[in-house]
Design an enzyme around this catalytic site. Structure first.
Site, PDB file in Angstrom:
ATOM      1  N   GLU A  41     -13.214  27.141 -93.532  1.00  0.00           N
ATOM      2  CA  GLU A  41     -12.244  27.809 -92.677  1.00  0.00           C
ATOM      3  C   GLU A  41     -11.992  26.993 -91.406  1.00  0.00           C
ATOM      4  OE1 GLU A  41     -10.725  30.092 -94.047  1.00  0.00           O
ATOM      5  OE2 GLU A  41     -11.917  31.785 -94.719  1.00  0.00           O
TER       6      GLU A  41
ATOM      7  N   HIS B  22      -7.193  26.424 -95.003  1.00  0.00           N
ATOM      8  CA  HIS B  22      -8.547  26.209 -95.527  1.00  0.00           C
ATOM      9  C   HIS B  22      -8.507  25.539 -96.899  1.00  0.00           C
ATOM     10  CE1 HIS B  22      -8.974  30.458 -97.612  1.00  0.00           C
ATOM     11  NE2 HIS B  22      -8.320  29.611 -98.366  1.00  0.00           N
TER      12      HIS B  22
ATOM     13  N   ASN C 278      -4.088  29.544 -93.774  1.00  0.00           N
ATOM     14  CA  ASN C 278      -4.652  29.016 -92.528  1.00  0.00           C
ATOM     15  C   ASN C 278      -5.112  27.567 -92.699  1.00  0.00           C
ATOM     16  OD1 ASN C 278      -6.902  29.242 -94.091  1.00  0.00           O
ATOM     17  ND2 ASN C 278      -7.978  30.713 -92.805  1.00  0.00           N
TER      18      ASN C 278
ATOM     19  N   ASP D 274     -16.205  27.657-104.639  1.00  0.00           N
ATOM     20  CA  ASP D 274     -16.656  28.731-103.744  1.00  0.00           C
ATOM     21  C   ASP D 274     -16.875  30.035-104.492  1.00  0.00           C
ATOM     22  OD1 ASP D 274     -13.958  29.141-104.235  1.00  0.00           O
ATOM     23  OD2 ASP D 274     -13.316  28.780-102.174  1.00  0.00           O
TER      24      ASP D 274
HETATM   25  P1  PGA Z   1      -4.189  31.206-103.551  1.00  0.00           P
HETATM   26  O1  PGA Z   1      -5.390  30.765-102.595  1.00  0.00           O
HETATM   27  O2  PGA Z   1      -4.169  30.187-104.641  1.00  0.00           O
HETATM   28  O3  PGA Z   1      -4.570  32.552-104.080  1.00  0.00           O
HETATM   29  O4  PGA Z   1      -2.950  31.194-102.737  1.00  0.00           O
HETATM   30  C1  PGA Z   1      -5.536  29.427-102.295  1.00  0.00           C
HETATM   31  C2  PGA Z   1      -6.672  29.239-101.327  1.00  0.00           C
HETATM   32  O5  PGA Z   1      -6.921  30.153-100.521  1.00  0.00           O
HETATM   33  O6  PGA Z   1      -7.286  28.163-101.341  1.00  0.00           O
END
Ligand code: PGA
Length: 265
Positions: free
Chosen positions: A159, A154, A152, A81
């Site tokens: 999302e 994702h 959340n 992404d």
């Molecule tokens: P993080 O994000 O590794 O910074 O916790 C993970 C994600 O949002 O997939």
């Protein structure tokens, strides 16, 4: 040699959930799996992730490149992404993140390391996303997808949203609107939620779920609810990581004690 997991949780016969004492041990173990794939298939196609979670995996891969001759010269990578819009010169862009944490330290040729382009004009974003999917398909799909998970639930920037299970598992690469939890979590890095891009480009569940190996990492207490919902709740679009249950025999979860704390064994 990487650390042994302190617990193996058999939630159902197909699911591999490895719980390590520390995130460092879990990261070393995930990196060892990636290295093993690269050694057996030097031209492997990797799906790579960003965020704080995979940083120690990349550090371990860089160490193996420097000290053990692990070569990425024939590897092709596709990142999950990118914020939209964002310049690759912005130090919060995922292009910048990958350069800083991995690409500049290894021997992957620049034209084999793909990151979605946060500068593509809005009218061309959909064609750019389609092209990304076509490139992954022309490469024969992903041999391995590395994933983190959001609070959340994702994966990438897929999302939570309402959809049938079939539709939720077949999402293409596309432009999406970021979820409020994702914006809140990104706010400190952007010095305030008002500076976080409202949108992002993300590889969809279609390519992620087709990957021949999926390594998903989650560390820390703030991921415990999302981990429990993904592993022990229903497979549903409102918890995107729970969709991994539909391809459980290709998925390995790497957890630390804190992120595993919500699992009922
Ligand atoms: P993080 O994000 O590794 O910074 O916790 C993970 C994600 O949002 O997939």
């Amino acid at each position: 040699m990487s650390a042994q997991p302190c617990r193996f949780i058999a939630l159902n016969s197909a699911l591999e959930v490895l719980v390590y004492q520390t995130s460092k041990d879990a990261s070393a173990s995930a990196a060892a799996r990636i290295a093993s794939l690269i050694r057996s298939k030097p031209s492997a196609t990797l799906g790579l992730a960003t965020g704080s979670t995979p940083i120690a995996v990349y550090q371990e891969l860089v160490r193996m490149h420097r000290l053990e001759g692990l070569s990425f010269s024939n590897i092709t990578s596709y990142n999950l992404d990118e914020y939209y819009p964002i310049s690759p010169l912005n130090d919060q862009s995922y292009r910048w993140f990958m350069h800083q944490n991995l690409f500049q330290h290894i021997d992957i040729p620049a034209n084999q390391a793909h990151v979605l382009d946060g500068t593509v004009p809005a009218h061309a974003a959909s064609e750019h996303a389609d092209q990304f999917d076509r490139w992954i398909e022309q490469a024969g799909g992903l041999d391995l997808q590395l994933l983190g998970i959001g609070r959340n639930g994702h994966v990438g920037f897929n999302e939570p949203f309402e959809a049938s299970l079939i539709d939720a598992c077949d999402l293409p690469t596309r432009l999406i609107e970021l979820h409020p939890v994702t914006i809140a979590d990104a706010a400190p890095a952007f010095h305030g939620s008002q500076n976080v891009p409202t949108h992002a480009l993300t590889v969809g569940t279609r390519q992620i779920l087709k990957a021949r190996q999926i390594l998903i990492l989650a560390f820390g207490k703030n991921k415990a609810d999302a981990v429990a919902a993904s592993l022990q709740g229903l497979a549903e679009s409102e918890v995107p990581a729970s969709l991994l249950q539909t391809v459980a025999d290709r998925v390995v979860w790497f957890l630390d004690e804190d992120s595993a704390a919500g699992l009922k064994v």
